[in-house]
Scaffold this active site. Structure first.
Site, short mmCIF file in Angstrom:
data_model
loop_
_atom_site.label_atom_id
_atom_site.label_comp_id
_atom_site.label_asym_id
_atom_site.label_seq_id
_atom_site.Cartn_x
_atom_site.Cartn_y
_atom_site.Cartn_z
N ARG A 119 -5.43 11.75 66.43
CA ARG A 119 -5.10 12.37 68.07
C ARG A 119 -6.22 13.41 68.06
NH1 ARG A 119 -0.38 12.54 65.12
NH2 ARG A 119 1.52 11.04 66.05
N LYS B 211 1.77 16.25 64.30
CA LYS B 211 2.67 16.68 64.89
C LYS B 211 3.66 17.29 64.15
CE LYS B 211 2.82 13.72 69.16
NZ LYS B 211 3.20 12.63 69.84
N HIS C 88 -7.58 9.08 73.53
CA HIS C 88 -6.51 8.24 72.91
C HIS C 88 -6.72 6.84 73.00
CE1 HIS C 88 -2.75 9.82 71.48
NE2 HIS C 88 -2.26 8.89 71.88
N ARG D 39 -8.27 5.91 69.68
CA ARG D 39 -7.14 6.04 68.74
C ARG D 39 -6.29 4.49 68.91
NH1 ARG D 39 -2.94 8.71 65.96
NH2 ARG D 39 -0.84 8.19 66.66
N HIS E 143 2.55 7.95 62.74
CA HIS E 143 3.72 7.67 63.81
C HIS E 143 5.18 7.83 62.77
CE1 HIS E 143 1.56 4.64 66.32
NE2 HIS E 143 1.36 6.04 66.85
N TYR F 142 1.30 -2.40 68.89
CA TYR F 142 -0.20 -2.71 68.54
C TYR F 142 -0.37 -4.40 68.36
CZ TYR F 142 -1.50 1.85 69.12
OH TYR F 142 -1.32 3.27 69.51
#
Length: 315
Positions: free
Chosen positions: A158, A186, A259, A262, A285, A294
């Site tokens: 990110r 995160k 992004h 990414r 994730h 994806y």
């Protein structure tokens, strides 16, 4: 993030305010949720508290599925925004059940609006190569920009993870760029990701030859890897501007964001046969379901190629 920060909004004043505060502390201390996530939860729960007040519901144990359904029906905004806010309510009621404060979750079966099946934007391999190879200058900013873009695409990080990257996260024992680096994602969750040879070479060239030049311009030193023209830590907005300028110079007219690189990294990995669990770990994730989108991108791409190339696919 401490929920006792003096800069945070005042606690909800209704009868359920203390429960909301305990829930936010739980998210912060036990689940490691990021500051922006906690702010969003607080805002969602404050509006929920106001809604329950208008219905005369002051005891969370008495909230019904109908109450939650009516709250969800009254939400406005995009389907994604509504789903996120409803998710906050589900999480809150689930916490109340798990902590023994209520005996049921009235939000568990409440469904929000269906989200359109939007696929993430991804560049083709040849487009990414054209972008990266176009940043070929040997000057200070070109070395920085090449390393920056190689890192975004090579690691699938990110943009916030890249701008927060510190020198200690990318320094090997021999003072050269290592084959793996440390990213803080995160919720302050740490993960180790591999660094390919292209990204490693570009990063080493930048750190050795370009970063010291930029660092000398700073009023005070910073451990950040990527620096701006004045020597301070590069901002996320600056990364956007750099990417767009470099893409324009490379003749790429598509609207790009960090992004995009990414998404491109993940899509190309899946298309190349990478295991979805590995890609999940690489991207940081929390759920593999987030990564599975994806696979759909890849399937759609294969379908397009098939129908355009196979002589008996159409007609």
């Amino acid at each position: 993030m401490s929920t006792n920060s003096p800069n945070r909004p005042a606690a909800p004043s209704g009868p359920n305010g203390p429960e909301v505060e305990r829930f936010l502390r739980y998210l912060s201390l036990e689940r490691g949720r990021a500051a922006n996530t906690l702010i969003a939860y607080r805002r969602d729960l404050e509006s929920y508290e106001e809604f329950l007040h208008t219905r005369g519901v002051s005891d969370l144990a008495q909230v019904s599925r109908e109450d939650v359904t009516d709250f969800a029906t009254g939400l406005t905004g995009s389907s994604r925004s509504v789903q996120r806010r409803l998710s906050s309510i589900r999480s809150f009621h689930r916490y109340l059940v798990e902590s023994g404060r209520t005996d049921h979750n009235p939000a568990a079966e409440v469904k929000g609006p269906q989200q359109p099946g939007r696929l993430p934007k991804a560049l083709g391999v040849h487009q990414v190569s054209a972008l990266l190879e176009s940043v070929s200058g040997d000057d200070t900013l070109s070395l920085r920009d090449r390393a920056l873009l190689e890192m975004l695409y090579g690691t699938g990080a990110r943009v916030s993870e890249i701008v927060d990257l510190a020198l200690d996260d990318v320094s090997g024992s021999d003072a050269k760029s290592p084959e793996v680096i440390r990213l803080i994602g995160k919720g302050d969750k740490e993960r180790i990701v591999p660094l390919g040879s292209k990204a490693r070479d570009a990063l080493e060239a930048y750190v050795v030859r370009s970063r010291p030049v930029l660092a000398r311009k700073a009023r005070r030193s910073t451990p950040a890897v990527f620096l701006g023209a004045r020597g301070g830590q590069l901002s996320r907005q600056s990364v956007w501007l750099i990417l767009r300028a470099r893409a324009h110079a490379a003749g790429i007219s598509d609207a790009l964001s960090p992004h995009t690189l990414r998404h491109s990294c993940a899509t190309h990995l899946i298309a190349g046969g990478a295991d979805i669990r590995v890609v999940q770990e690489l991207l940081g994730h929390q759920s593999v379901q987030t990564t599975q989108i994806y696979t759909k991108v890849t399937i759609d791409s294969l379908r397009d190629v098939y129908y355009s190339a196979h002589p008996r696919a159409t007609g």
